[in-house]
Design a protein around this motif. Structure first.
Motif, PDB file in Angstrom:
ATOM      1  N   LEU A 207      45.172  17.819-108.465  1.00 19.02           N
ATOM      2  CA  LEU A 207      45.661  18.151-107.121  1.00 19.02           C
ATOM      3  C   LEU A 207      47.135  18.515-107.136  1.00 19.02           C
ATOM      4  O   LEU A 207      47.563  19.509-106.522  1.00 19.02           O
ATOM      5  CB  LEU A 207      45.418  16.968-106.179  1.00 19.02           C
ATOM      6  N   VAL A 208      47.931  17.716-107.813  1.00 20.51           N
ATOM      7  CA  VAL A 208      49.373  17.980-107.879  1.00 20.51           C
ATOM      8  C   VAL A 208      49.639  19.313-108.575  1.00 20.51           C
ATOM      9  O   VAL A 208      50.433  20.138-108.095  1.00 20.51           O
ATOM     10  CB  VAL A 208      50.094  16.833-108.618  1.00 20.51           C
ATOM     11  N   ALA A 209      48.971  19.542-109.707  1.00 18.06           N
ATOM     12  CA  ALA A 209      49.165  20.798-110.436  1.00 18.06           C
ATOM     13  C   ALA A 209      48.765  21.996-109.581  1.00 18.06           C
ATOM     14  O   ALA A 209      49.466  23.012-109.532  1.00 18.06           O
ATOM     15  CB  ALA A 209      48.357  20.776-111.734  1.00 18.06           C
ATOM     16  N   GLY A 210      47.635  21.892-108.902  1.00 19.25           N
ATOM     17  CA  GLY A 210      47.166  23.003-108.079  1.00 19.25           C
ATOM     18  C   GLY A 210      48.099  23.330-106.942  1.00 19.25           C
ATOM     19  O   GLY A 210      48.373  24.504-106.658  1.00 19.25           O
ATOM     20  N   ALA A 211      48.616  22.290-106.262  1.00 14.64           N
ATOM     21  CA  ALA A 211      49.510  22.506-105.128  1.00 14.64           C
ATOM     22  C   ALA A 211      50.813  23.162-105.550  1.00 14.64           C
ATOM     23  O   ALA A 211      51.395  23.962-104.809  1.00 14.64           O
ATOM     24  CB  ALA A 211      49.787  21.177-104.425  1.00 14.64           C
ATOM     25  N   VAL A 212      51.282  22.854-106.744  1.00 14.36           N
ATOM     26  CA  VAL A 212      52.539  23.428-107.237  1.00 14.36           C
ATOM     27  C   VAL A 212      52.318  24.828-107.803  1.00 14.36           C
ATOM     28  O   VAL A 212      53.050  25.771-107.484  1.00 14.36           O
ATOM     29  CB  VAL A 212      53.159  22.509-108.308  1.00 14.36           C
ATOM     30  N   LEU A 213      51.297  24.983-108.641  1.00 13.81           N
ATOM     31  CA  LEU A 213      51.097  26.251-109.339  1.00 13.81           C
ATOM     32  C   LEU A 213      50.703  27.391-108.414  1.00 13.81           C
ATOM     33  O   LEU A 213      51.033  28.552-108.677  1.00 13.81           O
ATOM     34  CB  LEU A 213      50.042  26.078-110.435  1.00 13.81           C
ATOM     35  N   VAL A 214      49.995  27.097-107.317  1.00 10.96           N
ATOM     36  CA  VAL A 214      49.597  28.183-106.423  1.00 10.96           C
ATOM     37  C   VAL A 214      50.805  28.855-105.803  1.00 10.96           C
ATOM     38  O   VAL A 214      50.812  30.065-105.550  1.00 10.96           O
ATOM     39  CB  VAL A 214      48.641  27.660-105.322  1.00 10.96           C
ATOM     40  N   VAL A 215      51.863  28.109-105.594  1.00  8.47           N
ATOM     41  CA  VAL A 215      53.082  28.687-105.028  1.00  8.47           C
ATOM     42  C   VAL A 215      53.721  29.661-106.015  1.00  8.47           C
ATOM     43  O   VAL A 215      54.243  30.705-105.638  1.00  8.47           O
ATOM     44  CB  VAL A 215      54.080  27.573-104.652  1.00  8.47           C
ATOM     45  N   VAL A 216      53.624  29.324-107.294  1.00  6.42           N
ATOM     46  CA  VAL A 216      54.249  30.136-108.344  1.00  6.42           C
ATOM     47  C   VAL A 216      53.395  31.331-108.732  1.00  6.42           C
ATOM     48  O   VAL A 216      53.922  32.432-108.961  1.00  6.42           O
ATOM     49  CB  VAL A 216      54.519  29.255-109.585  1.00  6.42           C
ATOM     50  N   LEU A 217      52.086  31.149-108.783  1.00  5.45           N
ATOM     51  CA  LEU A 217      51.192  32.167-109.345  1.00  5.45           C
ATOM     52  C   LEU A 217      50.572  33.108-108.311  1.00  5.45           C
ATOM     53  O   LEU A 217      49.926  34.084-108.691  1.00  5.45           O
ATOM     54  CB  LEU A 217      50.080  31.492-110.143  1.00  5.45           C
ATOM     55  N   ARG A 218      50.714  32.854-107.044  1.00  6.72           N
ATOM     56  CA  ARG A 218      50.110  33.734-106.030  1.00  6.72           C
ATOM     57  C   ARG A 218      50.706  35.137-106.128  1.00  6.72           C
ATOM     58  O   ARG A 218      51.829  35.340-106.591  1.00  6.72           O
ATOM     59  CB  ARG A 218      50.360  33.173-104.634  1.00  6.72           C
ATOM     60  N   ARG A 219      49.952  36.109-105.671  1.00  3.04           N
ATOM     61  CA  ARG A 219      50.425  37.488-105.651  1.00  3.04           C
ATOM     62  C   ARG A 219      51.623  37.629-104.709  1.00  3.04           C
ATOM     63  O   ARG A 219      51.724  36.892-103.716  1.00  3.04           O
ATOM     64  CB  ARG A 219      49.321  38.423-105.148  1.00  3.04           C
ATOM     65  N   PRO A 220      52.502  38.586-104.971  1.00  2.00           N
ATOM     66  CA  PRO A 220      53.580  38.849-104.009  1.00  2.00           C
ATOM     67  C   PRO A 220      53.014  39.200-102.645  1.00  2.00           C
ATOM     68  O   PRO A 220      52.072  39.985-102.527  1.00  2.00           O
ATOM     69  CB  PRO A 220      54.317  40.053-104.632  1.00  2.00           C
ATOM     70  N   GLY A 221      53.535  38.598-101.631  1.00  2.00           N
ATOM     71  CA  GLY A 221      53.081  38.877-100.273  1.00  2.00           C
ATOM     72  C   GLY A 221      51.983  37.969 -99.765  1.00  2.00           C
ATOM     73  O   GLY A 221      51.676  37.988 -98.569  1.00  2.00           O
ATOM     74  N   VAL A 222      51.368  37.167-100.645  1.00  2.00           N
ATOM     75  CA  VAL A 222      50.332  36.231-100.198  1.00  2.00           C
ATOM     76  C   VAL A 222      51.002  35.074 -99.475  1.00  2.00           C
ATOM     77  O   VAL A 222      51.863  34.389-100.027  1.00  2.00           O
ATOM     78  CB  VAL A 222      49.506  35.706-101.385  1.00  2.00           C
ATOM     79  N   ARG A 223      50.607  34.853 -98.242  1.00  2.00           N
ATOM     80  CA  ARG A 223      51.222  33.810 -97.425  1.00  2.00           C
ATOM     81  C   ARG A 223      50.554  32.464 -97.634  1.00  2.00           C
ATOM     82  O   ARG A 223      49.376  32.383 -97.970  1.00  2.00           O
ATOM     83  CB  ARG A 223      51.161  34.193 -95.945  1.00  2.00           C
ATOM     84  N   LEU A 224      51.331  31.423 -97.410  1.00  2.00           N
ATOM     85  CA  LEU A 224      50.822  30.067 -97.524  1.00  2.00           C
ATOM     86  C   LEU A 224      50.465  29.518 -96.147  1.00  2.00           C
ATOM     87  O   LEU A 224      51.002  29.957 -95.128  1.00  2.00           O
ATOM     88  CB  LEU A 224      51.867  29.163 -98.180  1.00  2.00           C
ATOM     89  N   PHE A 225      49.534  28.570 -96.120  1.00  2.00           N
ATOM     90  CA  PHE A 225      49.146  27.854 -94.904  1.00  2.00           C
ATOM     91  C   PHE A 225      48.646  28.777 -93.796  1.00  2.00           C
ATOM     92  O   PHE A 225      48.846  28.512 -92.618  1.00  2.00           O
ATOM     93  CB  PHE A 225      50.312  26.997 -94.402  1.00  2.00           C
ATOM     94  N   ASP A 226      48.020  29.882 -94.187  1.00  2.00           N
ATOM     95  CA  ASP A 226      47.436  30.815 -93.210  1.00  2.00           C
ATOM     96  C   ASP A 226      48.443  31.322 -92.192  1.00  2.00           C
ATOM     97  O   ASP A 226      48.101  31.569 -91.029  1.00  2.00           O
ATOM     98  CB  ASP A 226      46.257  30.147 -92.459  1.00  2.00           C
ATOM     99  N   LYS A 227      49.683  31.483 -92.600  1.00  2.00           N
ATOM    100  CA  LYS A 227      50.687  32.002 -91.681  1.00  2.00           C
ATOM    101  C   LYS A 227      50.314  33.418 -91.242  1.00  2.00           C
ATOM    102  O   LYS A 227      49.953  34.254 -92.055  1.00  2.00           O
ATOM    103  CB  LYS A 227      52.076  32.003 -92.325  1.00  2.00           C
ATOM    104  N   GLY A 228      50.384  33.661 -89.970  1.00  2.00           N
ATOM    105  CA  GLY A 228      50.046  34.979 -89.432  1.00  2.00           C
ATOM    106  C   GLY A 228      48.644  35.055 -88.898  1.00  2.00           C
ATOM    107  O   GLY A 228      48.283  36.036 -88.235  1.00  2.00           O
ATOM    108  N   LEU A 229      47.824  34.023 -89.160  1.00  2.00           N
ATOM    109  CA  LEU A 229      46.465  34.013 -88.625  1.00  2.00           C
ATOM    110  C   LEU A 229      46.417  33.260 -87.309  1.00  2.00           C
ATOM    111  O   LEU A 229      47.195  32.346 -87.072  1.00  2.00           O
ATOM    112  CB  LEU A 229      45.501  33.328 -89.611  1.00  2.00           C
ATOM    113  N   GLY A 230      45.504  33.643 -86.475  1.00  2.00           N
ATOM    114  CA  GLY A 230      45.355  32.982 -85.187  1.00  2.00           C
ATOM    115  C   GLY A 230      44.703  31.613 -85.347  1.00  2.00           C
ATOM    116  O   GLY A 230      44.116  31.296 -86.371  1.00  2.00           O
ATOM    117  N   VAL A 231      44.771  30.810 -84.310  1.00  2.00           N
ATOM    118  CA  VAL A 231      44.159  29.492 -84.342  1.00  2.00           C
ATOM    119  C   VAL A 231      42.647  29.660 -84.473  1.00  2.00           C
ATOM    120  O   VAL A 231      42.036  30.477 -83.785  1.00  2.00           O
ATOM    121  CB  VAL A 231      44.491  28.716 -83.053  1.00  2.00           C
ATOM    122  N   GLY A 232      42.055  28.870 -85.366  1.00  2.00           N
ATOM    123  CA  GLY A 232      40.609  28.938 -85.576  1.00  2.00           C
ATOM    124  C   GLY A 232      40.174  30.134 -86.374  1.00  2.00           C
ATOM    125  O   GLY A 232      39.015  30.517 -86.352  1.00  2.00           O
ATOM    126  N   ALA A 233      41.114  30.752 -87.111  1.00  2.00           N
ATOM    127  CA  ALA A 233      40.774  31.944 -87.894  1.00  2.00           C
ATOM    128  C   ALA A 233      39.735  31.599 -88.932  1.00  2.00           C
ATOM    129  O   ALA A 233      39.713  30.515 -89.471  1.00  2.00           O
ATOM    130  CB  ALA A 233      42.032  32.485 -88.559  1.00  2.00           C
TER     131      ALA A 233
END
Length: 233
Positions: A207-233
């Motif tokens: 869990l710890v590794a996944g939470a940290v590495l996703v921030v580093v390895l995600r594609r440029p422009g991929v947002r975290l925590f569903d930012k930009g999506l509407g409620v209940g998306a």
């Protein structure tokens, strides 16, 4: 406890989650070999045994007898492709199937493979660090899959997921609730006296590794925590 069935989260950057599917296929193939060709002694040679991992001068008699001498450091990779029984395999592969494709989509094929293996390696190390004198073999993809779960939660907490509650009741709930509840169970279990065969600390490490590495390895422009999506998306 929730059993995931399907998430309402279409792929955006890749056409097909090749790495996720190939990882599932590899795990199934290895389990078939376990069930038909390997005995418990041979399987244990591919497992992480903390005492042997941190003291490479040791070579168990059982491994020598089986004719298999897997380098202990290599077991940090091999252990995650073996499983104790069919339910152990099915549970891990179900979580990987439901949530792995979107994490792969957020990273790309190659980065996702590195991510998955790294989560599994770190999970195995954490398990070993907690009890470095243990001689109990550790197998299973749970640590690597825990990394996938953490990454999905960081990426898509607001996406709706179909689950079976109590293994019988279909519910449509947010990923934050379904996966957050799963993570809560892991945290509670490591605080209780360790009983049974489940390596809870390996789950925490993943869990710890996944939470940290996703921030580093995600594609440029991929947002975290569903930012930009509407409620209940």
């Amino acid at each position: 406890m929730f059993v995931p069935l399907h998430d309402e989260n279409p792929l955006k950057a890749i056409r097909f989650p090749w790495v996720t599917v190939l990882l599932i296929a590899a795990n199934v193939l290895v389990y078939f070999l376990e069930a038909t060709r390997l005995d418990e002694v041979a399987i244990a040679s591919f497992a992480i045994v903390p005492r042997e991992l941190f003291d490479t001068s040791l070579l168990p008699v059982a491994v020598e007898t089986a004719g298999l001498q897997v380098p202990e450091r290599l077991t940090l990779l091999t252990y995650m492709f073996f499983h104790g029984d069919i339910l152990h395999l099915a549970g891990n592969m179900l979580f990987l199937w439901v949530f792995g494709d979107n994490v792969e989509d957020a990273m790309g094929h190659f980065k996702f493979l590195i991510f998955y293996l790294a989560c599994g390696v770190f999970a195995g190390l954490v398990h070993g660090w907690i009890d470095p004198t243990s001689e109990v073999p550790l197998i299973g993809a749970s640590g690597a899959v825990a990394g996938v779960i953490a990454a999905y939660l960081v990426l898509h907490p607001r996406v709706r997921v179909w689950v079976l509650a109590l293994k019988a009741i279909p519910l449509r709930i947010s990923a934050a609730f379904a996966l957050g509840f799963w993570i809560l169970i892991q945290v509670v279990m490591v605080l209780l006296p360790q009983v049974g065969p489940v390596a809870w600390w390996a789950h925490i490490g993943g869990l710890v590794a996944g939470a940290v590495l996703v921030v580093v390895l995600r594609r440029p422009g991929v947002r975290l925590f569903d930012k930009g999506l509407g409620v209940g998306a």
